[in-house]
Structure formats: structure tokens, C-alpha cells
Design a protein around this motif. Structure first.
Motif, PDB file in Angstrom:
ATOM      1  N   LEU A 472       0.838  -1.188   0.000  1.00 39.58           N
ATOM      2  CA  LEU A 472       0.000   0.000   0.000  1.00 39.58           C
ATOM      3  C   LEU A 472       0.877   1.244   0.000  1.00 39.58           C
ATOM      4  O   LEU A 472       1.971   1.248   0.585  1.00 39.58           O
ATOM      5  N   ALA A 473       0.394   2.309  -0.629  1.00 38.46           N
ATOM      6  CA  ALA A 473       1.163   3.558  -0.674  1.00 38.46           C
ATOM      7  C   ALA A 473       1.003   4.352   0.606  1.00 38.46           C
ATOM      8  O   ALA A 473       1.944   5.011   1.068  1.00 38.46           O
ATOM      9  N   HIS A 474      -0.202   4.315   1.203  1.00 35.55           N
ATOM     10  CA  HIS A 474      -0.438   5.063   2.446  1.00 35.55           C
ATOM     11  C   HIS A 474      -1.588   4.399   3.199  1.00 35.55           C
ATOM     12  O   HIS A 474      -2.592   3.998   2.604  1.00 35.55           O
ATOM     13  N   VAL A 475      -1.429   4.280   4.506  1.00 29.58           N
ATOM     14  CA  VAL A 475      -2.460   3.697   5.369  1.00 29.58           C
ATOM     15  C   VAL A 475      -2.786   4.685   6.475  1.00 29.58           C
ATOM     16  O   VAL A 475      -1.882   5.279   7.085  1.00 29.58           O
ATOM     17  N   VAL A 476      -4.096   4.862   6.726  1.00 25.90           N
ATOM     18  CA  VAL A 476      -4.558   5.648   7.868  1.00 25.90           C
ATOM     19  C   VAL A 476      -5.213   4.696   8.859  1.00 25.90           C
ATOM     20  O   VAL A 476      -6.117   3.930   8.494  1.00 25.90           O
ATOM     21  N   LEU A 477      -4.755   4.724  10.094  1.00 29.58           N
ATOM     22  CA  LEU A 477      -5.388   3.979  11.182  1.00 29.58           C
ATOM     23  C   LEU A 477      -6.061   4.985  12.101  1.00 29.58           C
ATOM     24  O   LEU A 477      -5.386   5.765  12.778  1.00 29.58           O
ATOM     25  N   ASP A 478      -7.395   5.000  12.092  1.00 34.83           N
ATOM     26  CA  ASP A 478      -8.127   5.889  12.994  1.00 34.83           C
ATOM     27  C   ASP A 478      -8.496   5.106  14.246  1.00 34.83           C
ATOM     28  O   ASP A 478      -8.774   3.906  14.180  1.00 34.83           O
ATOM     29  N   GLU A 479      -8.515   5.789  15.386  1.00 31.30           N
ATOM     30  CA  GLU A 479      -8.668   5.129  16.696  1.00 31.30           C
ATOM     31  C   GLU A 479      -7.571   4.067  16.825  1.00 31.30           C
ATOM     32  O   GLU A 479      -7.822   2.909  17.171  1.00 31.30           O
ATOM     33  N   ALA A 480      -6.346   4.477  16.555  1.00 27.67           N
ATOM     34  CA  ALA A 480      -5.227   3.536  16.462  1.00 27.67           C
ATOM     35  C   ALA A 480      -4.909   2.854  17.783  1.00 27.67           C
ATOM     36  O   ALA A 480      -4.242   1.809  17.790  1.00 27.67           O
ATOM     37  N   GLU A 481      -5.400   3.411  18.909  1.00 23.33           N
ATOM     38  CA  GLU A 481      -5.158   2.776  20.199  1.00 23.33           C
ATOM     39  C   GLU A 481      -5.849   1.423  20.319  1.00 23.33           C
ATOM     40  O   GLU A 481      -5.548   0.632  21.222  1.00 23.33           O
ATOM     41  N   ASP A 482      -6.795   1.138  19.408  1.00 23.66           N
ATOM     42  CA  ASP A 482      -7.518  -0.126  19.451  1.00 23.66           C
ATOM     43  C   ASP A 482      -6.901  -1.205  18.572  1.00 23.66           C
ATOM     44  O   ASP A 482      -7.490  -2.275  18.406  1.00 23.66           O
ATOM     45  N   ARG A 493       4.002  -4.877   7.230  1.00 20.56           N
ATOM     46  CA  ARG A 493       4.306  -5.664   6.040  1.00 20.56           C
ATOM     47  C   ARG A 493       3.596  -5.107   4.801  1.00 20.56           C
ATOM     48  O   ARG A 493       4.087  -5.216   3.686  1.00 20.56           O
ATOM     49  N   LEU A 494       2.425  -4.513   4.987  1.00 21.32           N
ATOM     50  CA  LEU A 494       1.707  -3.914   3.866  1.00 21.32           C
ATOM     51  C   LEU A 494       2.390  -2.641   3.371  1.00 21.32           C
ATOM     52  O   LEU A 494       2.343  -2.315   2.187  1.00 21.32           O
ATOM     53  N   LEU A 495       3.017  -1.904   4.296  1.00 22.50           N
ATOM     54  CA  LEU A 495       3.662  -0.644   3.937  1.00 22.50           C
ATOM     55  C   LEU A 495       5.018  -0.856   3.267  1.00 22.50           C
ATOM     56  O   LEU A 495       5.475  -0.009   2.496  1.00 22.50           O
ATOM     57  N   GLY A 496       5.657  -1.951   3.581  1.00 18.89           N
ATOM     58  CA  GLY A 496       6.984  -2.176   3.018  1.00 18.89           C
ATOM     59  C   GLY A 496       7.979  -1.151   3.536  1.00 18.89           C
ATOM     60  O   GLY A 496       7.911  -0.706   4.682  1.00 18.89           O
ATOM     61  N   LYS A 497       8.906  -0.718   2.684  1.00 18.04           N
ATOM     62  CA  LYS A 497       9.933   0.228   3.116  1.00 18.04           C
ATOM     63  C   LYS A 497       9.437   1.664   3.148  1.00 18.04           C
ATOM     64  O   LYS A 497      10.073   2.529   3.735  1.00 18.04           O
ATOM     65  N   GLY A 498       8.285   1.935   2.511  1.00 22.44           N
ATOM     66  CA  GLY A 498       7.808   3.315   2.416  1.00 22.44           C
ATOM     67  C   GLY A 498       7.430   3.929   3.743  1.00 22.44           C
ATOM     68  O   GLY A 498       7.771   5.068   4.055  1.00 22.44           O
TER      69      GLY A 498
END
Length: 709
Positions: A472-482, A493-498
Motif C-alpha cells: 500500500l502507498a499510504h495507510v490511515v489507522l483511525d482510533e489507532a489505540e484499538d 508488512r503492507l507498507l513495506g519500506k515506504g
């Protein structure tokens, strides 16, 4: 909330006299019924037995007295139960009064929890949950003409009286009739406390964010140019939005500070600035609950991000696991036991499992079945589970161990249909309703995998090689504390080196006990250089709500939050009743009044559990504006959403009512403090806290002195 008393009008005095006379008549009828019940043969035998025990006690040796007294207590309790069988409690026999005028003249009906009638005395107590005539109370106002079908008979008439009454220890203490509220003070004198007790404060409609109206900052909610909303961001929010696209961003802030606003605007800016490097097809927003996912999809569309995928955490995990293991389907267990789910998401398991698996064993295989077998070996090792619980330092109870052991044994057992197929006709393994023979039994767990295990299984596979997932090029995790550490590992692993990602969260809103902390979360993602923005201003909640939320958190609240200036707003309403049914009927009255005055308002009735939400919904189920929202299926339309706290993270309403703030529903522990904090901070205009029986000790004690009884 305090209420200034008013002098009683003559009509008020007459109303009080009428209700007290009715209560006296009911209590006399109940006493007569008890005396009659006391003359039955069974009761006479119990009375004789009790008398004999008393005579024995008068002459018994001292050593025999404890046993005799115990027998006397047991017999007396049985006698009391016999005399009170099927009769309402005289201390609180009913909680609502309905008088109907029909063909046969006026009839008084009293709503309670036990049916009782003495027609000669004019006493009719009906069970509010089941009696058909109780429907008139819910569906009509005082003075309305009614027409209802009761069985095969059509009943018509007029509602002459419709009142809520509070009876405590056999004494009438409060009468609520529309906007009229009469209350007995501690000295026995009656007073009028005014409309503000029964009514939510007007002016709240449209204060909460709506789909297509994103932008929490300098105050405006709607603009014609959707990208013009960005101009309304405050300085902190704007700085976060403009962080360089390739740099990870951690956005922290209290409820209503605009974390989601920042995350979605950053997503829009990244996509607009460099569409080739960050195509929408390779950008993803992941949220914990379906309600927030639905809202996010609606908010993204006006920003031109309609092709960005929005998924709940559970849906994302299932889809990713199918891709990682190249399986079209995975047989999931219907539900993971609560304590087992908590253990599987806790950081302590991550550390213990990594130590257990040691060096990668390629020969062990990386199929889902083989990895699940290895994982089950750990779950069936009591000593290993004890290490996990001890490492959790009080966040996991030791009772979780037996729950995990039993659940895993059932999952790894052989399906019953498979065991029997060689010894019986296969057609006989199908039940009369068409279901498999093990369905709806514990054997249905055989061969299943828990949703909570999917990221762990991907973690185990990754120790032996790549997951084979599309980057994936960019991931947003909202309510990331969960998000658990295992889930963050999969995101890595989805983000890779980016490592281009945005995390938005608030550690004070974690609803699970397994949050590892922001440094650990970033480390799991392989991030060392995240830009961090802590939003200081909460735009959603008025000052009275913010103050209550802070006090509910107790020592978990941040010290600096107490000194921040907050916008003024409607006071929090605290309402307490002796029994749950009274509280629910009171809520129903308040909602009818509010919807009539503010038909465009959004109202959230947020219960502690789905079962409690069901009970509250029954009171308003016949109303067109009432919706029982399950599984996050919010419509975001005006009206009343009856739901539970597990479904509302990230959402907001104009008005919020908490219907069951009792000691049983909201006990005193850190996790419950955070859950109640989440429920409290969903409102943008006014909050009501309603309780019955014993109020939760999480609510400040001075509320008891300030609020009506």
C-alpha cells in the motif's frame, strides 16, 4: 443539576392528593390480598412450624440455638415469599398512572412489573412489559384520542391522565406529568421543580458533525467549496495536515479535537499533491467499528477520495489473511469468548510467543492449518498461558487461562459430523431444520479459527518468509489505540519500506486493556522518525461535559486537560430513579418531547451493552424516529439512535443520553472508566446521565446532592 422550587398551585395540590389517595388504595388492596393469601393451608402449616420452632428455642440448650435460629429464618423467609407470591411490592407497586375514558367510563391503569387487580377497589396494576393496554401509555399523550386493537376487540377513548410516579419505601416522592414535575423534599413538603428536569435544552440540532460537513476547527460546519473546509482548520491541525507525504504522522488528541479531520485532510492532500506516487487505489483507511467506517466513507466523498478503500479492522484482517494464505474462505468461530479475545490481543502474548517460537523452522510449513496447530499448542500449554497473564501485570485475570484452554480444545476437536459419517447414513447427520448436527452446539467450534488469531497466524508465517501481500502507498489507522501489536505488524508488512502512514488516536479512549503505548506501536510499525502532533483543543464537547469526562477518568486524565479553556454549554443532566423501568419510561418521555421540539436533531442513547440497549429501545420502538442500531449500521439521519458504547467510537451526536449508569453496568476499574469516558464525549450539545438502583461510583458523589432523587 439544581432546580429552583416554585410555590404549589391549587391544581398541583389536587394532583398530589389524587395520587396519594390512589397509592393508599392500592396498598390497602395489596394488604388485603396478602392477608387472604396468609390463610391458605400451606401458609397455616408454615405458621405452625414457625411457632413450634419458637417454642423449641425457648427451652433449647445454648449450643442448639444457632441451628434453631437458622431454621426459623428459613421458615420465615419461605412464609414471606408465599404471602407475597404474584403480588406487587407494596414499597413500590407501580411507577406510572394511566387513566382512560372509554365506553365504560374512566378506568385507572397502573404500570408496574407484576399484574394485580382488585376490581372492587378500582385497582388495576398491569405489567408494563407485556400488557397490551400499556401500549397506549407509550403511544399517546395526555388529552389524545386513542384507537387500539386489543385481541379481537377495538378499543377507543381518550387519555385523561398520563403520569410517571416515583414511590420509594411505600411513599410517593415524585410526580412527572408532561412538563410538570412535583417533588417531595426531605422534610415531607412538596415543591414544583419546573420543566428543566424533564426537557433537554433546546438549540442542539446541527451542532454535531454530519456526513459532507467535515471540518472541526474554527467553527464553520458547511461551506460550498468542500476543499475550502481546509481553510477552517486551526494552526495545529493545519501543521499536521501539511507534514511531508512520505513521513509517518502520529496525531494525538482528546475526543472532539479533530483527529479524524486531520487524518482525512492529510489523505486528500497527499492524493492531490502526488497522485502518481499515491494513487487512491493503493491508499486505505482502517477503523475499528462499522459505524465509523460508514461515516468515514461519507466524509471522504466530498474530499474527492471516493476511490480510497475504507474497511473495518475485522474485515481488513479477514481479507488480508485470505490473501496471505491464498484461501478463498476461512472458517471463523462465531464468537471468541471475551477473556480469550483480550488475551489474544494483549502485548504480553506478542512477547511470549516470540520467545516461544525461537528461530524460524521452514520445514514446519506455512499453511494456515499447520500454523494454527502450532498456535494451538501454545494455547493448550497452561504454563505458557500463566506466563502471559503474569506478564500482563493485572490487565488479564487468571480466569482467562481456563477460557482459552477450553475454547482451544473445542476448536482443535474433530467435527462431530466427521466422526459419525463412517458409522451412519450421511442423510441422518442433517437435522429436521436443515442444519448440520453440530450446529448451535459447542462442537460447532471444531475446525474454526478466531478472528483475533488471524494477525497472529500472519505474524507466525512472516517469521519464515514473506506474506506475499500487495503493498500500500499510504495507510490511515483511525482510533489507532484499538489496534493490537500483531495487527500493527501486518500493517508494517503492507507498507513495506515506504512507511507512509497516519495514525490518529487517544490512549484515554482505548476500550481494550491491551494498548502497549505509542512508542511500542511505532516500533512495531518499524517507524523511528514519526512526526507527532498533539491537538490541544476539543471542539466537540461543552465545558460541563469535558469536566465530567475528566473526573470519570480519575488518575488516568491528563493534568494539562484541566487547565484548558472550554466553550460553555448546557449543563449535564443527572437523573436517578429507584427502579430501571422508571428510568426507561422517563427517557422515553424526554425523547418524545425533544423530537417534537427539535425534529432535525441527532440523538444518541448509548447503553453499556447491547442487551441494555434492547431494553431501552422497547420503550420507544413504536416511534418512527427511533432506531435500534446494531453492528454500526448508523444512517446519520436526524432522529434517535439507540445503541451501545462498543459501537460509537469516533462518532458524535447533538444530544447523548446514557440510560443505565448503574454500579452493575459501569463498575469501578480502569477499562470501564475509559468506556464511560468514550460514551460521555460523544455529545456536542448536551448530555444526560440516567441511573436507577445504585448509581455507578464513577459518577462524582456530589451529584447525589445536586440532582433530583
Amino acid at each position: 443539576m439544581t432546580h429552583a422550587p416554585h410555590a404549589l398551585a391549587e391544581a398541583d395540590q389536587a394532583l398530589i392528593a389524587e395520587e396519594e389517595a390512589l397509592l393508599s388504595r392500592v396498598q390497602q388492596a395489596l394488604e388485603a390480598a396478602r392477608q387472604k393469601a396468609g390463610r391458605t393451608q400451606e401458609n397455616r402449616l408454615l405458621v405452625a412450624q414457625l411457632q413450634a420452632l419458637r417454642e423449641d428455642a425457648a427451652t433449647a440448650a445454648e449450643a442448639d440455638l444457632p441451628h434453631l435460629f437458622f431454621q426459623m429464618d428459613q421458615t420465615r423467609a419461605l412464609l414471606d415469599r408465599q404471602e407475597s407470591a404474584n403480588l406487587p411490592d407494596a414499597q413500590a407497586p407501580y411507577f406510572a398512572h394511566l387513566r382512560l375514558i372509554g365506553e365504560a367510563g374512566p378506568r385507572d391503569y397502573l404500570l408496574g412489573r407484576t399484574t394485580f387487580a382488585d376490581v372492587g377497589a378500582g385497582v388495576r396494576v398491569i405489567d408494563w412489559r407485556f400488557a397490551p393496554i400499556a401500549r397506549v401509555f407509550y403511544s399517546y399523550e395526555e388529552g389524545d384520542a386513542f384507537e387500539e386493537q386489543f385481541g379481537e376487540r377495538l378499543s377507543e377513548g381518550t387519555v385523561e391522565v398520563r403520569r410517571l410516579v416515583v414511590i420509594e419505601k411505600g411513599v410517593l416522592t415524585r410526580i412527572i406529568s408532561g412538563a410538570r414535575v412535583l417533588e417531595r423534599a426531605a422534610d415531607g413538603a412538596w415543591r414544583s421543580v419546573g420543566r428543566d428536569f424533564t426537557s433537554l435544552q433546546a438549540g442542539g440540532a446541527g451542532t454535531a458533525a454530519r456526513p459532507g460537513a467535515l471540518g472541526t476547527g474554527k467553527g464553520a460546519r458547511r461551506v460550498e467549496d468542500v476543499f475550502g473546509v481546509t481553510a477552517l482548520l486551526d494552526a495545529e491541525q493545519y501543521e499536521a495536515v501539511t507534514v511531508e507525504a512520505g513521513q509517518p504522522l502520529l496525531v494525538l488528541g482528546s475526543a472532539g479535537s479533530g483527529k479524524t479531520t486531520v487524518a482525512l485532510h492529510r489523505l486528500a492532500k497527499i492524493a492531490f499533491d502526488d497522485a502518481e506516487r499515491f494513487p487512491q487505489s493503493r491508499m486505505k483507511l482502517i477503523v475499528p467499528e462499522e459505524g465509523l467506517a460508514r461515516l468515514s466513507r461519507r466524509l471522504l466523498a466530498p474530499l474527492g477520495l471516493g476511490r480510497v478503500t475504507v474497511e473495518t479492522r475485522d474485515a481488513w484482517l479477514l481479507a488480508t489473511a485470505r490473501a496471505a494464505f491464498d484461501l478463498p474462505g476461512i472458517k471463523l468461530s462465531p464468537e471468541t469468548p471475551p477473556l480469550a479475545a483480550r488475551l489474544k490481543r494483549h502485548p504480553a502474548l506478542r512477547r511470549a510467543l516470540l520467545a516461544r517460537i525461537g528461530a524460524p523452522k521452514t520445514e514446519a510449513g506455512t499453511t494456515l492449518e499447520r500454523l494454527h496447530r502450532r498456535l494451538a499448542d501454545a494455547y493448550l500449554d497452561r504454563r505458557f498461558l500463566e506466563e502471559v497473564v503474569r506478564a500482563a501485570k493485572g490487565e488479564l485475570p487468571f480466569t482467562a487461562i481456563d477460557e482459552v484452554l477450553e475454547h482451544t480444545r473445542l476448536q482443535r476437536s474433530t467435527p462431530l459430523s466427521k466422526e459419525l459419517k463412517d458409522i451412519t447414513d450421511p442423510d441422518r447427520l442433517i437435522t429436521v431444520d436443515g442444519k448440520a448436527i453440530e450446529e448451535d452446539t459447542p462442537y460447532a467450534l471444531a475446525g474454526t479459527v478466531d478472528l483475533e488469531d488471524l494477525p497472529i497466524l500472519m505474524f507466525l508465517k512472516a517469521q519464515q518468509g514473506p506474506l506475499g501481500l500487495e503493498r500500500l502507498a499510504h495507510v490511515v489507522l483511525d482510533e489507532a489505540e484499538d489496534f493490537s501489536l500483531f495487527e500493527l505488524f501486518v500493517v508494517r508488512r503492507l507498507l513495506g519500506k515506504g512507511r507512509s502512514c497516519t495514525l490518529a488516536g487517544d490512549e484515554l479512549q482505548q476500550t481494550d486493556a491491551g494498548f502497549a503505548g505509542w512508542p511500542e506501536a511505532l516500533d512495531e510499525l518499524g517507524i523511528r522518525d514519526a512526526a507527532t502532533c498533539r491537538l490541544q483543543v476539543s471542539y466537540r464537547c461543552p465545558a460541563p461535559v469535558v469536566e465530567l469526562a475528566r473526573r470519570v477518568l480519575g488518575t488516568q486524565a491528563k493534568a494539562e486537560s484541566a487547565s484548558r479553556p472550554q466553550r460553555p454549554g448546557a449543563p449535564v443532566g443527572f437523573h436517578h430513579f429507584p427502579v430501571e423501568a422508571q428510568a426507561q419510561l422517563f427517557i422515553g418521555e424526554a425523547l418524545r418531547d425533544l423530537v417534537a421540539r427539535e425534529p432535525h436533531a441527532s440523538v444518541g442513547v448509548i447503553a453499556s451493552s447491547p442487551e441494555s440497549a434492547d431494553a431501552v429501545y422497547r420503550v420507544v420502538a413504536d416511534q418512527s424516529w427511533a432506531r435500534r442500531v446494531k453492528d454500526g449500521e448508523f444512517s446519520f439521519e436526524p432522529g434517535v439512535d439507540v445503541t451501545d458504547v462498543g459501537s460509537v467510537k469516533g462518532l458524535e451526536f447533538d444530544y447523548v443520553i446514557l440510560p443505565d449508569v448503574t454500579a452493575r453496568a459501569w463498575p469501578v476499574d480502569d477499562e470501564t472508566r475509559r468506556r464511560l469516558h468514550v460514551a460521555i464525549t460523544r455529545t456536542s450539545h448536551q448530555l444526560w446521565v440516567v441511573s436507577s438502583g445504585a448509581r455507578s461510583h464513577l459518577i462524582p458523589r456530589e451529584v447525589d446532592a445536586a440532582a433530583p432523587r
